[in-house]
Design a protein around this motif. Structure first.
Motif, short mmCIF file in Angstrom:
data_model
loop_
_atom_site.label_atom_id
_atom_site.label_comp_id
_atom_site.label_asym_id
_atom_site.label_seq_id
_atom_site.Cartn_x
_atom_site.Cartn_y
_atom_site.Cartn_z
N LEU A 56 0.80 -1.21 -0.06
CA LEU A 56 -0.02 -0.04 0.00
C LEU A 56 0.85 1.19 -0.05
O LEU A 56 0.63 2.32 -0.58
CB LEU A 56 -0.89 -0.14 1.16
N LEU A 57 1.83 1.31 0.75
CA LEU A 57 2.82 2.25 0.89
C LEU A 57 3.54 2.53 -0.42
O LEU A 57 3.71 3.70 -0.87
CB LEU A 57 3.88 2.02 1.82
N ALA A 58 3.83 1.51 -1.16
CA ALA A 58 4.36 1.56 -2.47
C ALA A 58 3.61 1.99 -3.60
O ALA A 58 3.85 3.05 -4.38
CB ALA A 58 4.86 0.07 -2.82
N VAL A 59 2.13 1.77 -3.57
CA VAL A 59 1.15 2.19 -4.34
C VAL A 59 0.95 3.73 -4.15
O VAL A 59 1.03 4.56 -5.09
CB VAL A 59 -0.35 1.56 -4.25
N SER A 60 1.08 4.26 -2.89
CA SER A 60 1.08 5.41 -2.59
C SER A 60 2.24 6.30 -3.08
O SER A 60 2.13 7.61 -3.83
CB SER A 60 0.98 5.88 -1.13
N ARG A 61 3.34 5.72 -3.22
CA ARG A 61 4.61 6.35 -3.88
C ARG A 61 4.47 6.38 -5.50
O ARG A 61 4.79 7.33 -5.94
CB ARG A 61 5.96 5.40 -3.81
N ALA A 62 3.86 5.43 -5.84
CA ALA A 62 3.83 5.34 -7.37
C ALA A 62 2.55 6.33 -7.75
O ALA A 62 2.81 7.12 -8.91
CB ALA A 62 2.97 3.86 -7.83
N ILE A 63 1.49 6.65 -7.09
CA ILE A 63 0.75 7.50 -7.44
C ILE A 63 1.23 8.71 -7.45
O ILE A 63 0.99 9.84 -8.21
CB ILE A 63 -0.44 7.34 -6.59
N GLY A 64 2.01 9.10 -6.24
CA GLY A 64 2.63 10.37 -6.08
C GLY A 64 3.79 10.64 -6.97
O GLY A 64 4.25 11.95 -6.87
N GLU A 65 4.45 9.66 -7.61
CA GLU A 65 5.52 10.02 -8.21
C GLU A 65 5.49 11.19 -9.28
O GLU A 65 4.42 10.87 -10.07
CB GLU A 65 6.02 8.68 -8.78
N THR A 66 6.29 12.06 -9.41
CA THR A 66 6.10 13.00 -10.32
C THR A 66 7.20 13.24 -11.41
O THR A 66 6.75 13.14 -12.70
CB THR A 66 6.21 14.25 -9.45
N MET A 67 8.41 13.37 -11.46
CA MET A 67 9.37 13.45 -12.18
C MET A 67 9.14 12.49 -13.48
O MET A 67 9.36 12.91 -14.65
CB MET A 67 10.54 13.59 -11.76
N ILE A 68 9.08 11.14 -13.02
CA ILE A 68 9.21 10.15 -14.08
C ILE A 68 8.22 10.26 -15.02
O ILE A 68 8.25 10.27 -16.67
CB ILE A 68 9.16 8.78 -13.62
N VAL A 69 6.87 10.59 -14.66
CA VAL A 69 5.79 10.77 -15.50
C VAL A 69 5.79 11.96 -16.19
O VAL A 69 5.44 12.18 -17.13
CB VAL A 69 4.24 10.49 -14.71
N VAL A 70 6.34 13.15 -15.62
CA VAL A 70 6.47 14.37 -16.10
C VAL A 70 7.24 14.38 -17.52
O VAL A 70 7.04 14.97 -18.52
CB VAL A 70 6.84 15.41 -15.32
N MET A 71 8.35 13.54 -17.23
CA MET A 71 9.38 13.60 -18.50
C MET A 71 8.86 12.49 -19.38
O MET A 71 9.36 12.73 -20.61
CB MET A 71 10.75 13.21 -17.87
N ALA A 72 8.39 11.09 -19.12
CA ALA A 72 8.18 10.05 -19.60
C ALA A 72 6.75 9.97 -20.26
O ALA A 72 6.39 9.20 -21.18
CB ALA A 72 8.79 8.96 -19.31
N ALA A 73 5.60 10.28 -19.34
CA ALA A 73 4.30 10.15 -19.87
C ALA A 73 3.76 11.36 -20.59
O ALA A 73 4.42 12.34 -20.73
CB ALA A 73 3.43 10.05 -18.56
N GLY A 74 2.56 11.09 -21.41
CA GLY A 74 2.10 12.30 -22.14
C GLY A 74 1.30 13.28 -21.43
O GLY A 74 1.29 13.34 -20.23
#
Lengths: 462, 432, 275
Positions: free
Chosen positions: A376-394
């Motif tokens: 659950l803590l890891a899910v919370s991290r994945a949801i809150g992760e910013t830089m990777i998605v800012v740079m690699a997602a649309g």
């Protein structure tokens, strides 16, 4: 004097106060027959004098610095002509910004009109006045503190107790900062989000299927156009988090199991820190790697299989987030697996179970609550992760279930809405706070559940 | 009895029967574990090699030697010129003249333009600074090394480009011929790129450096350290040594644990709404960056410090108290010094986290393009991770190498800090 | 107390085991066993036979190595990296430490009950069914049910738990948990059961139940029991072996050991000079 110089002066004064207080107490000691006749050691009298000198002055300085901009702004607005005062809030802000620019450079001043120049002169006058008052007040307080503190030095004065009392209070206040931070987060995102919901109904935001805030940028059309339906963002976030967890949970869990149950101690001591490096690499590095290496790689591979892959596919961002989270899951799992009592393992071995059977049928079931908490803590991290998605997602909000497609996430939109030159009050920026509120609430719930589950789990075996 | 014996026998047979399969399962399970660990290793190796390979070109720089004549007429300055006049001189013209002189055959306008494109657009400032440093050079001809353009740079670093179709590369065939001529004359040289560490950001990749970002990072981390260490230590000491067991303490504990898991971007929103909009702290500055990072690193420091304080045995406290020390004296003269290695380790790890943090700083405007190196904590600044983000977004290919090089510098800092933490832990770790 | 006795002359005093360690047609025979933890030797040259269908008690002061020795029988020490065993262990004719001997199979034949009850955090039923399921001893659900029920019956627990077989095993009382662990062991139908101070964590009433149970189990199983309590050894065992500082000092009929010990150290221990 500006605040920094004033602060340095104040520290200097406090040191002087310490020396003076100590000297005074030594004099008192000599008069009353030696240091051991004093209630406290001489340095405590020094500390006390220094506290009297520094503390009240410091508090005043801090309050003044915090309140000055707001008060000056109000005064400035009040001094402006009525037609300027009646400007809408956003334009008034721009106007005030202009004034500050004019005050800052002579070049700007040459092009400004008389009203603005007058206002600037007034502003500068007020600033000087404020600085003067601040300096005077702080210095007077500091000196008065020294005199007052020194006057209280006597043989029976309990200097140590007073100093320790102040110390305890400071410690207690410091511990409150965590609570203050939480309150600060809640208030900041809540207020701005509420203002956003005045323009855009909550229902439309939570259940709207279209997200295109970029079309809402006509300044006279505040919030009346543009779509703020956040469902595509939630789905995109969930898809990327799901891909990440599909990578991280099995790999992280198996890594923890292998290292804690099967590997030799030498290999464990080598492998653990090496994998920890993955957790220490800044997310911006992962983002760069995801965007420039992993995404093109996936695209090439997909094309060779005849699949259409977006250049900013959800898969690339998800995989990289997943790998980043592996050490997080493996170290949390490692902790909970090690918390399973040795007696369980022995009991299983003694019945003739192999090591793998013991892990699968005894250790994992016994550690399951703790592992779930970690996930659950890891899910919370994945949801809150910013830089990777800012740079690699649309950026485009698309509703799709295809991981090879480009999707956008809540965090990507927050960054997009808040970087660049936007006015603070436009619905676009406010939308970022509404998204921030959603993010905070979601992760808060996940974290609280996870921390509770893990705590209960630990207590079970303590 | 014999019935019993045969029962045992049949059991053994049954167990034996299933053994092969079970051992195969065990092997498969272990293999899965090994593969998982291997995946992590391979990914790490892939990431580091990839970035290392990409970064390598950024540490090399190509220079082109020109014979520059500081012709007063072309510069458009009067012979004994003062500094202000010299600053405004037409150095671009001087450079053009010297290039055209070297290649007299080039006459078409388009070709002339292509020729001039071989050198960096920053070359004119470089030449200007040489004349400014010594105005007596006015009228003379000097041999000067100027930076090559980033496209030339890339062409020279990637031999494969020479073989490719003209249309696939930015350096065209005529430019290739000129470059070959220059290198035949020994006028092209490659040097270690120190400027990367000493110059500020630039729109031109060949001139861009990380000095500004490094200074910004240093200032921001200093602010963070100056605020988070005393606050974190004080909070940990209070919670571990003084706090009564009550609801308020529980609340603080839950808050600390929870803050550690709040997404970093939310701290950025807090910084924007509270520090910048409400308290009027200057935007984009190391001060506000440090304040935001302080809130982020506090939980790390508090949790590590509490663990360290907890490991100091109660007998130390009892001993001090029994000698008549007050509670505060006991804590600050005995417990805290003994716990210090652990507290410092936690602080360094917290600082390493702060050093790599990007997202919250984007929120508070530390993302602006800033050429000047910041001087104080209220100047506009950027930090290394944000610089990496900005460069990664730039379209010029040469920025990819710059980004990778900046990443390597950032990783070196992080490695150093973590090693420091490890050494500190190993050196001062005390087993009670 | 043990410190005082650890003098060279004591080692001299235990040169050879008193009494006869050997039996006719032993279930398990051990010869010249040494056990080391890294460089530290824990067991010195012990030779002892375990007879078929007997209860043999291993007694001695704490730290004398009796538990270490016991854990060698089913190779539980394999899980400890630093532990090294030399000498000969035979289960009937098979070498326990032979390369070809699979510890999984060995442990199916030699079960073990531990000092502290260690039921798995599963239901009572699943605790008992765990072993049979692992080894594939039941071909269908009905057979499994039968094994579970009969094991619980043999362990004397069935009547107490028959209504709540799906309740968690960790919710039982200490004595019940230990009987559950015994039932779990029996369910695999081992030939030998090792018991490492099985009653030391239990109250007197639960202890008495366990002791009665051990006496009944003797009909079908060979039992090696390590115990700290001399009374318990006297009550449940036919033979007793006395260990001291990693050496087997004396072995013989339980009656003889407790009424007429041959070795001075055994007598000291029995009479309570040290413990």
């Amino acid at each position: 004097m500006n605040s920094t110089t004033l602060l340095v002066t104040l520290i200097g004064l406090a040191i002087l106060a310490y020396l003076y207080g100590r000297k005074r107490s030594l004099a008192v000691a000599v008069a009353s027959g030696g240091v051991r006749h004093l209630h406290s050691l001489p340095r405590y009298y020094g500390y006390m004098t220094a506290l009297w000198c520094g503390l009240p002055a410091m508090i005043v300085l801090l309050l003044w610095s915090m309140l000055e901009p707001a008060v000056l702004n109000q005064q400035l607005i009040a001094s402006l002509p009525v037609d300027v005062q009646n400007l809408p809030e956003s334009q008034l802000g721009l106007y005030l910004n202009d004034l500050k620019l004019i005050a800052g450079s002579a070049e700007q001043a040459q092009q400004a009109d008389q009203v603005k120049i007058d206002a600037t002169v007034y502003l500068q006058h007020m600033q000087e006045l404020s600085a003067w008052f601040k300096t005077a007040l702080v210095l007077v307080l500091a000196l008065a503190g020294i005199i007052w503190g020194a006057s209280r030095i006597s043989q029976h004065f309990q200097a140590r107790n007073s100093v320790e009392m102040v110390t305890r209070i400071i410690l207690m206040l410091s511990s409150g900062i965590a609570v203050m931070a939480t309150i600060g987060i809640v208030l900041s995102v809540l207020f701005e989000a509420l203002r956003f919901f005045e323009a855009v109904p909550v229902w439309d935001f939570l259940f709207g299927l279209e997200w295109s805030p970029q079309t809402a940028m006509r300044s006279d059309q505040v919030g009346s156009s543009g779509a703020f339906g956040a469902v595509p963002l939630f789905l995109g976030t969930m898809m990327i988090a799901a891909i990440a967890m599909l990578i991280a949970v099995p790999l992280g869990l198996m890594t923890a199991i292998y290292l804690s149950q099967f590997a030799t101690p030498q290999f464990r001591n080598f492998a653990k820190p090496v994998l920890e490096i993955l957790a220490g690499i800044p997310t911006v590095v992962y983002g760069f790697f995801a965007a420039l290496t992993v995404a093109p790689l996936i695209r090439t591979m997909g094309e060779s299989l005849g699949l259409a892959v977006a250049s900013e596919s959800a898969l690339a961002a998800g995989i990289v987030i997943g790998v980043m989270i592996i050490p997080f899951i493996s170290s949390l799992s490692d902790d909970v697996i090690n918390a399973v009592p040795e007696a369980m393992r022995e009991g299983s071995y003694a019945l003739g179970a192999t090591r793998a059977e013991t892990v699968r049928k005894v250790i994992i079931p016994a550690a399951l609550p703790g592992i779930v908490g970690g996930v659950l803590l890891a899910v919370s991290r994945a949801i809150g992760e910013t830089m990777i998605v800012v740079m690699a997602a649309g950026l485009a909000a698309k509703m799709t279930a295809n991981p090879l497609d480009a999707v956008t996430t809540v965090t990507v939109q927050i960054v997009t809405l808040l970087t660049g030159d936007q006015e603070f009050d436009s619905p676009k920026t406010l939308a970022a706070f509404a998204l921030g509120l959603m993010l905070f609430v979601t992760t808060l719930i996940l974290n609280v559940i996870a921390l509770y589950v893990v705590r209960k789990y630990r207590e079970q075996y303590e | 009895m014999s019935n019993k014996m045969s029962h045992h026998r049949s059991n053994i047979e049954q167990v034996r029967h299933s053994l092969k399969k079970r051992h195969r399962q065990e092997k498969r399970f272990i293999l899965l574990g090994k593969l998982s660990v291997l995946t992590g290793f391979l990914f790490l190796a892939f990431l580091l090699t990839d970035i290392g390979i990409k970064a390598w070109p950024a540490f090399q720089q190509h220079w082109i030697q020109l014979d520059v004549t500081f012709d007063a007429q072309i510069l458009d300055v009067e012979a004994p010129a003062d500094e202000a006049a010299l600053k405004k001189g037409n150095y671009r013209g001087v450079l053009k003249k010297s290039l055209y002189a070297m290649f007299p055959d080039v006459s078409a306008r388009r070709d002339k333009k292509a020729l001039f494109k071989l050198i960096s657009s920053g070359a004119e400032y470089q030449v200007r600074d040489i004349l400014l440093a010594d105005p007596r050079k006015l009228g003379t001809t000097q041999q000067i090394w100027v930076l090559a353009d980033d496209d030339v740079e890339r062409f020279l670093k990637e031999p494969a480009l020479r073989e490719s179709q003209q249309s696939d590369r930015r350096i065209k065939d005529n430019q290739v011929a000129w470059l070959d001529q220059l290198s035949g004359q020994g006028r092209i040289e490659s040097q270690w790129n120190w400027a990367f560490l000493t110059s500020g950001d630039s729109r031109e990749p060949e001139q861009a450096g990380i000095a500004g970002a490094l200074r910004g990072t240093m200032l921001t981390i200093l602010v963070t350290l100056a605020m988070s260490f005393p606050l974190g230590l004080a909070a940990a000491v209070y919670l571990e040594e003084f706090a009564p067991q009550n609801r308020w303490t529980d609340l603080i504990e839950i808050n600390v644990n929870n803050l550690a898991a709040v997404p970093s971007i939310v701290f950025g929103l807090l910084g924007l709404a509270v520090f910048i909009s409400f308290f009027g702290v200057p935007r984009s500055a190391p001060l506000v960056g440090g304040m935001v990072l302080t809130l982020m690193t506090l939980p790390t420091i508090i949790i590590a410090s509490r663990a360290s304080l907890k490991s100091v045995p109660p007998s130390i406290r009892d001993a001090a108290l029994a000698l008549g020390a007050s509670k505060v004296q006991t804590v600050f003269q005995h417990v805290v010094p003994l716990a210090m290695p652990g507290i410092l380790t936690g602080t360094i790890i917290g600082m390493a986290q702060a050093l790599g943090e990007t997202a919250p700083l984007l929120m508070i405007g530390m993302v602006a393009f800033i050429v000047d190196i910041p001087q104080g904590i209220t100047d506009s600044a950027t930090v290394l991770p944000v610089q990496i983000y900005l460069w990664a977004d730039s379209p010029e290919r040469a920025f990819m190498a710059k980004t990778s090089a900046a990443i390597i510098v950032l990783l070196l800092f992080l490695v150093t800090m973590n090693l420091l933490a490890v050494v500190l832990r190993k050196r001062f770790e005390r087993k009670w | 107390m043990t410190q005082v006795i650890e003098a060279p002359d004591i080692h001299q005093a235990i040169k050879q085991t008193v009494g006869s360690p050997f039996t006719h047609k032993p279930k398990i025979s051990t010869r010249n066993v040494d056990v080391f933890y890294d460089d530290k030797q824990a067991i010195f040259d012990v030779s002892l036979d375990i007879g078929s269908h007997e209860v043999i008690a291993l007694i001695g002061p704490s730290g004398c190595g009796k538990s270490t020795y016991l854990r060698c029988f089913n190779r539980m020490n394999d899980t400890i990296q630093s532990c090294r065993v030399t000498g000969e262990f035979r289960l009937e004719e098979e070498d326990i430490y032979a390369r070809g001997m699979d510890p999984v199979l060995l442990r199916a034949r030699i079960g073990m009950v531990f000092q502290k009850p260690n039921p798995f955090p599963k239901s009572i039923y699943d605790n008992v069914a765990y072993g049979p399921k692992l080894h594939g001893l039941a071909s269908n659900r009905a057979e499994l049910d039968e094994i579970v029920v009969s094991s619980l019956q043999k362990a004397g627990l069935y009547e107490e738990v028959k209504d709540r077989l799906n309740a968690s095993g960790t919710g039982l009382s200490g004595g019940q948990q230990q009987r559950l662990c015994i039932a779990r062991t029996i369910a695999v139908s081992p030939e030998v059961i090792l018991m490492d101070e099985p009653a030391s964590a239990l109250d007197p009433i639960a202890t008495a139940t366990i002791e009665e149970l051990i006496d009944e189990l003797r009909q079908n199983y060979t039992i090696v029991i390590v115990t700290h309590s001399m009374q318990q050894a006297a009550r449940v065992s036919q033979r007793t072996a006395y260990f001291h500082l990693g050496k087997l000092v004396e072995v013989g009929d339980t009656n003889q050991i407790f009424t007429n010990p041959q070795h001075q150290l055994t007598e000291n221990y029995i009479t309570g000079r040290f413990g």
